[in-house]
Design an enzyme around this catalytic site. Structure first.
Site, PDB file in Angstrom:
ATOM      1  CE  LYS A 188     -27.644 -82.868 -44.108  1.00  0.00           C
ATOM      2  NZ  LYS A 188     -27.040 -84.035 -43.404  1.00  0.00           N
ATOM      3  CD  GLU A 195     -28.507 -88.139 -48.775  1.00  0.00           C
ATOM      4  OE1 GLU A 195     -27.846 -88.837 -48.461  1.00  0.00           O
ATOM      5  OE2 GLU A 195     -28.332 -86.831 -48.484  1.00  0.00           O
TER       6      GLU A 195
END
Length: 340
Positions: A188, A195
Site C-alpha cells: 500500500k 498515486e
C-alpha cells in the site's frame, strides 16, 4: 462474522456500512460519540469505550483499526489487556510496515494475531468496494476471508488480464494476501507513492494546458523577465473539462484519476474552490525511504513528493533565498506578473 471497528472517519464508517450491508455484525467505537451514533442508525452496535467494544465481541475476537498512523500504537497498547489469546487485531490504516513488524512480534508474545491491511478506495469504497493488500499469517488471513470478500469490489469490477486462465483467483477477488507481517502496508505504501506520481503528472499536464493562452496576454519587456519567444504559438483557450472528458475515451492516459479530474473540472473549471495546498500523510516519504534503503531509483515519486511540500508554502524561504542571491550578485529586483 462479528467484528469490532475502531475509528469511524471517512474510511472506517463506510467500511462498517459495507460490512453491515453484507450481513456482518459490527460493534463500533470512535472518540467522537456522534460518529458512533451515525453507525448505530445504520444497524451497528455502538460502544462507549474499548472495554465495552471488546466485551460485546465473541471469542475469538476480531478488532479492526481504521486510525491515523500516529495513534495506532496507543490504541494497540490500550487493547492488549482487553484481548485474549487467539484474538485478531487488524490495522487497516496507513501504518509504516516497519511498525507492523514490531507490533506483530509484541502481540504474538501475548498469543494475539496481527494482520496489516493496506486499504484503497477512498470515499467511493462504500459503493465500489475496497482494494485490500494484506500481510500476516496465512491461517489468520484465511479466517478473515469473509470480511475481505465483503469489503472488496464485486468480481466484475475489472475483467481478468488475458492469459490468467488456470491461475488461482487470487487478486481477482479484490484482495490479496501479499506476504508476512508488513507486506500489506508495504504494498500500500508503494501504491500511494505511485498515486503521488500519477496525480502530479495530471496536475502538471493540465497546468500546461491552462497556460497555453499566454501568447494572448501583453508581454512584460524588461531585463528581469524572459520573453515569450513565439507568442503566436500560444494563443489557445482550452476547455479543460472537455479535454479531460475526451481523454476518458480511448486515450492511453485514461484512468480513474482522470475520471475524477474530469468531474472536478466540470464542477469548478478554474478550481477556485481549492487552495492548492496538498497534504502528504506519510506513505510517499516512506516509499522514498525504502527506495533509498534498497537502491531502487524513484525520481518521479521523489519529485511528486517534493512538489507537495512546495504546495504548502514549505519552499517559501528557499524561494526568498534565491531572490536574495540574485539581488546580491546582480542587483536584480523581483519581477513577474501573477499567473493567469
Amino acid at each position: 462474522m462479528r467484528i469490532g471497528i475502531v475509528g469511524l472517519g471517512r474510511m472506517g464508517a463506510n467500511m462498517a456500512k459495507r460490512l453491515l450491508h453484507a450481513g456482518h455484525a459490527c460493534v463500533t467505537y470512535d472518540v467522537d460519540p456522534v460518529a458512533v451514533q451515525g453507525l448505530v442508525a445504520s444497524g451497528a452496535r455502538g460502544a462507549a469505550s474499548l472495554t465495552e467494544l471488546t466485551q460485546a465481541l465473541a471469542l475469538p475476537r476480531v478488532v479492526w483499526l481504521m486510525l491515523p498512523a500516529a495513534v495506532v500504537d496507543d490504541t494497540v497498547d490500550a487493547l492488549v489487556p482487553l484481548l485474549r489469546p487467539g484474538d485478531i487485531l487488524v490495522d487497516g490504516g496507513n501504518s509504516h510496515h516497519r511498525d507492523d513488524l514490531r507490533r506483530a512480534a509484541t502481540l504474538a508474545a501475548h498469543g494475539l494475531h496481527y494482520v496489516d491491511v493496506g486499504t484503497s478506495g477512498g470515499v467511493w469504497g462504500l459503493a465500489n468496494g475496497y482494494c485490500l493488500m494484506i500481510g500476516g499469517e496465512a491461517d489468520t488471513v484465511a479466517r478473515l476471508a469473509p470480511i475481505f470478500d465483503a469489503l472488496a469490489p464485486a468480481a466484475d469490477a475489472a475483467p481478468p488480464t488475458p492469459g490468467r486462465d488456470g491461475r488461482d483467483a487470487g487478486a481477482e477477488r479484490g484482495w490479496l494476501h501479499c506476504g508476512p507481517s508488513g507486506a500489506g502496508h508495504f504494498v500500500k505504501m508503494v501504491h500511494n507513492g505511485i498515486e503521488y506520481g500519477l496525480m502530479a503528472a495530471y496536475a502538471e499536464g493540465f497546468g500546461i494546458l491552462q497556460r497555453a493562452g499566454s501568447g494572448l496576454q501583453t508581454q512584460t519587456a524588461d531585463a528581469e523577465t524572459a520573453p515569450l519567444e513565439h507568442p503566436e504559438a500560444y494563443r489557445y483557450e482550452f476547455d479543460l473539462a472537455e479535454i479531460a472528458e475526451l481523454w476518458r475515451r480511448g486515450s492511453v492516459v485514461r484512468s480513474w484519476l482522470l475520471d475524477l479530474a474530469a468531474h472536478a473540472l466540470l464542477q469548478d473549471p478554474d478550481l477556485d474552490q481549492v487552495q492548492g495546498r496538498v497534504a502528504d500523510s506519510g506513505e510517499g516519504r516512506w516509499t522514498l525511504q525504502a527506495a533509498i534503503d534498497i537502491g531502487a531509483p524513484a525520481p518521479v515519486l521523489a519529485t511528486a513528493l517534493f512538489a507537495r511540500f512546495g504546495s504548502r508554502g514549505d519552499a517559501a524561504f528557499a524561494n526568498r533565498m534565491l531572490s536574495a542571491l540574485r539581488r546580491e550578485f546582480g542587483g536584480h529586483e523581483e519581477r513577474g506578473d501573477p499567473a493567469p
